[in-house]
Design a protein around this motif. Structure first.
Motif, PDB file in Angstrom:
ATOM      1  N   GLY A   1      -3.842   6.984  -1.419  1.00 18.56           N
ATOM      2  CA  GLY A   1      -4.258   7.874  -1.174  1.00 18.56           C
ATOM      3  C   GLY A   1      -2.517   9.391  -1.249  1.00 18.56           C
ATOM      4  N   ALA A   2      -2.148   8.876  -0.163  1.00 24.32           N
ATOM      5  CA  ALA A   2      -1.280   9.851   0.440  1.00 24.32           C
ATOM      6  C   ALA A   2      -0.087   9.917  -0.510  1.00 24.32           C
ATOM      7  CB  ALA A   2      -0.866   9.681   1.933  1.00 24.32           C
ATOM      8  N   ILE A   3       0.266   8.673  -1.104  1.00 29.94           N
ATOM      9  CA  ILE A   3       1.519   8.593  -1.661  1.00 29.94           C
ATOM     10  C   ILE A   3       1.044   9.715  -3.073  1.00 29.94           C
ATOM     11  CG2 ILE A   3       2.472   6.744  -3.440  1.00 29.94           C
ATOM     12  CD1 ILE A   3       2.186   4.892  -1.167  1.00 29.94           C
ATOM     13  N   LYS A   4       0.139   9.352  -3.273  1.00 33.83           N
ATOM     14  CA  LYS A   4      -0.508   9.905  -5.023  1.00 33.83           C
ATOM     15  C   LYS A   4      -0.555  11.487  -4.471  1.00 33.83           C
ATOM     16  CE  LYS A   4      -1.933   9.893  -8.858  1.00 33.83           C
ATOM     17  NZ  LYS A   4      -1.022   8.219  -9.465  1.00 33.83           N
ATOM     18  N   ILE A   5      -1.088  11.457  -3.158  1.00 31.71           N
ATOM     19  CA  ILE A   5      -0.876  13.521  -3.294  1.00 31.71           C
ATOM     20  C   ILE A   5       0.455  13.947  -3.194  1.00 31.71           C
ATOM     21  CG2 ILE A   5      -1.280  15.169  -1.152  1.00 31.71           C
ATOM     22  CD1 ILE A   5      -4.194  13.571  -1.279  1.00 31.71           C
ATOM     23  N   VAL A   6       1.563  13.020  -1.882  1.00 28.78           N
ATOM     24  CA  VAL A   6       2.447  12.749  -2.529  1.00 28.78           C
ATOM     25  C   VAL A   6       3.568  13.459  -3.063  1.00 28.78           C
ATOM     26  CG1 VAL A   6       4.861  12.783  -1.494  1.00 28.78           C
ATOM     27  CG2 VAL A   6       2.925  12.695   0.577  1.00 28.78           C
ATOM     28  N   LYS A   7       3.441  12.264  -4.857  1.00 32.68           N
ATOM     29  CA  LYS A   7       3.732  12.172  -5.340  1.00 32.68           C
ATOM     30  C   LYS A   7       3.786  13.555  -6.599  1.00 32.68           C
ATOM     31  CE  LYS A   7       6.639   8.204  -4.885  1.00 32.68           C
ATOM     32  NZ  LYS A   7       8.211   8.413  -5.063  1.00 32.68           N
ATOM     33  N   SER A   8       2.590  14.165  -6.019  1.00 33.71           N
ATOM     34  CA  SER A   8       1.571  14.890  -7.075  1.00 33.71           C
ATOM     35  C   SER A   8       2.396  15.879  -6.879  1.00 33.71           C
ATOM     36  CB  SER A   8       0.713  15.156  -6.707  1.00 33.71           C
ATOM     37  OG  SER A   8      -0.376  14.131  -7.628  1.00 33.71           O
TER      38      SER A   8
ATOM     39  N   ARG B   1       1.767   6.754 -13.030  1.00 35.62           N
ATOM     40  CA  ARG B   1       3.014   8.217 -13.415  1.00 35.62           C
ATOM     41  C   ARG B   1       1.656   9.382 -14.119  1.00 35.62           C
ATOM     42  NH1 ARG B   1       6.351   4.411 -14.429  1.00 35.62           N
ATOM     43  NH2 ARG B   1       6.501   2.702 -15.647  1.00 35.62           N
ATOM     44  N   GLU B   2       0.862   9.924 -13.805  1.00 37.66           N
ATOM     45  CA  GLU B   2       0.292  10.182 -13.750  1.00 37.66           C
ATOM     46  C   GLU B   2      -0.238  11.571 -12.662  1.00 37.66           C
ATOM     47  OE1 GLU B   2      -1.526  12.287 -16.807  1.00 37.66           O
ATOM     48  OE2 GLU B   2      -1.195  10.271 -17.770  1.00 37.66           O
ATOM     49  N   LYS B   3       0.081  12.709 -12.065  1.00 36.92           N
ATOM     50  CA  LYS B   3       0.028  13.785 -11.077  1.00 36.92           C
ATOM     51  C   LYS B   3      -1.141  14.152 -10.756  1.00 36.92           C
ATOM     52  CE  LYS B   3       5.127  15.215 -11.296  1.00 36.92           C
ATOM     53  NZ  LYS B   3       6.283  15.893 -11.019  1.00 36.92           N
ATOM     54  N   SER B   4      -1.553  13.608  -9.851  1.00 35.73           N
ATOM     55  CA  SER B   4      -3.158  14.175  -9.240  1.00 35.73           C
ATOM     56  C   SER B   4      -3.276  14.475  -7.914  1.00 35.73           C
ATOM     57  CB  SER B   4      -3.919  13.794 -10.507  1.00 35.73           C
ATOM     58  OG  SER B   4      -5.306  13.808  -9.789  1.00 35.73           O
ATOM     59  N   LYS B   5      -3.474  15.497  -7.449  1.00 37.88           N
ATOM     60  CA  LYS B   5      -3.952  15.414  -5.671  1.00 37.88           C
ATOM     61  C   LYS B   5      -4.922  15.028  -5.472  1.00 37.88           C
ATOM     62  CE  LYS B   5       0.045  18.675  -4.643  1.00 37.88           C
ATOM     63  NZ  LYS B   5      -0.059  20.131  -3.872  1.00 37.88           N
ATOM     64  N   GLY B   6      -6.111  15.538  -6.897  1.00 37.82           N
ATOM     65  CA  GLY B   6      -7.182  15.469  -6.997  1.00 37.82           C
ATOM     66  C   GLY B   6      -8.259  13.865  -6.450  1.00 37.82           C
ATOM     67  N   LEU B   7      -6.795  13.213  -7.331  1.00 36.34           N
ATOM     68  CA  LEU B   7      -7.526  11.374  -7.069  1.00 36.34           C
ATOM     69  C   LEU B   7      -6.787  11.133  -6.089  1.00 36.34           C
ATOM     70  CD1 LEU B   7      -7.726   8.674  -8.789  1.00 36.34           C
ATOM     71  CD2 LEU B   7      -5.390   8.540  -9.604  1.00 36.34           C
ATOM     72  N   GLY B   8      -5.522  11.186  -5.713  1.00 37.26           N
ATOM     73  CA  GLY B   8      -5.538  11.256  -4.128  1.00 37.26           C
ATOM     74  C   GLY B   8      -6.602  11.131  -3.275  1.00 37.26           C
ATOM     75  N   GLY B   9      -6.690  12.743  -3.604  1.00 36.89           N
ATOM     76  CA  GLY B   9      -8.333  12.748  -2.228  1.00 36.89           C
ATOM     77  C   GLY B   9      -9.185  11.885  -2.585  1.00 36.89           C
ATOM     78  N   LEU B  10      -9.325  11.529  -3.724  1.00 34.68           N
ATOM     79  CA  LEU B  10     -10.866  10.673  -3.759  1.00 34.68           C
ATOM     80  C   LEU B  10     -10.301   9.581  -3.326  1.00 34.68           C
ATOM     81  CD1 LEU B  10     -12.009  11.790  -7.492  1.00 34.68           C
ATOM     82  CD2 LEU B  10     -13.205  12.275  -5.372  1.00 34.68           C
ATOM     83  N   ILE B  11      -9.331   9.318  -3.617  1.00 34.06           N
ATOM     84  CA  ILE B  11      -8.720   7.147  -2.925  1.00 34.06           C
ATOM     85  C   ILE B  11      -9.267   8.248  -1.346  1.00 34.06           C
ATOM     86  CG2 ILE B  11      -7.165   5.969  -3.278  1.00 34.06           C
ATOM     87  CD1 ILE B  11      -6.036   6.298  -5.473  1.00 34.06           C
TER      88      ILE B  11
END
Length: 124
Positions: A117-124, A66-76
């Motif tokens: 990771g892509a999902i996390k970046i897109v959702k952020s 539920r957290e927005k984080s492009k950094g986490l998406g990048g790390l994944i």
């Protein structure tokens, strides 16, 4: 915020494990004894370093879903790329006698992590 930090820490640990795994494999390929700098055989190395490195980024994704984080998406994504590089290196080297390598089993974790990771970046 704390969940995002914990998730990033887990993914950072996974990346460190993958780098350590790759370095140990590189050292073991470079000497005649086929031993790395860690006192582990291939199976122990895979289970002890590779297993957690595959699972931790996936756990991190769901911890911070539920957290927005492009950094986490990048790390994944970085973790997935390192797994992909390791899979390519495994295919490029001959398998020991009696060992069969499945390309799907080598690349499936990387593809899953790249997608997460892509999902996390897109959702952020």
């Amino acid at each position: 915020m704390a969940l995002k930090a914990a998730a990033m820490a887990l993914t950072g640990i996974a990346i460190a494990l993958l780098v350590l795994y790759g370095a140990d494999v590189a050292v073991s390929m470079g000497n005649a004894d086929k031993e790395g700098f860690l006192p582990l055989d291939d199976m122990q190395r895979g289970m002890g370093l590779g297993g957690p490195a595959i699972v931790l980024p996936i756990i991190a994704f769901f911890i911070a879903i539920r957290e927005k984080s492009k950094g986490l998406g990048g790390l994944i994504i970085i973790s997935g790329i390192l797994i992909l590089i390791g899979g390519i290196a495994m295919i490029a080297t001959p398998a020991p006698e009696g060992v069969e390598r499945s390309p799907i089993m080598l690349f499936a974790p990387a593809i899953i992590q790249l997608a997460l990771g892509a999902i996390k970046i897109v959702k952020s």
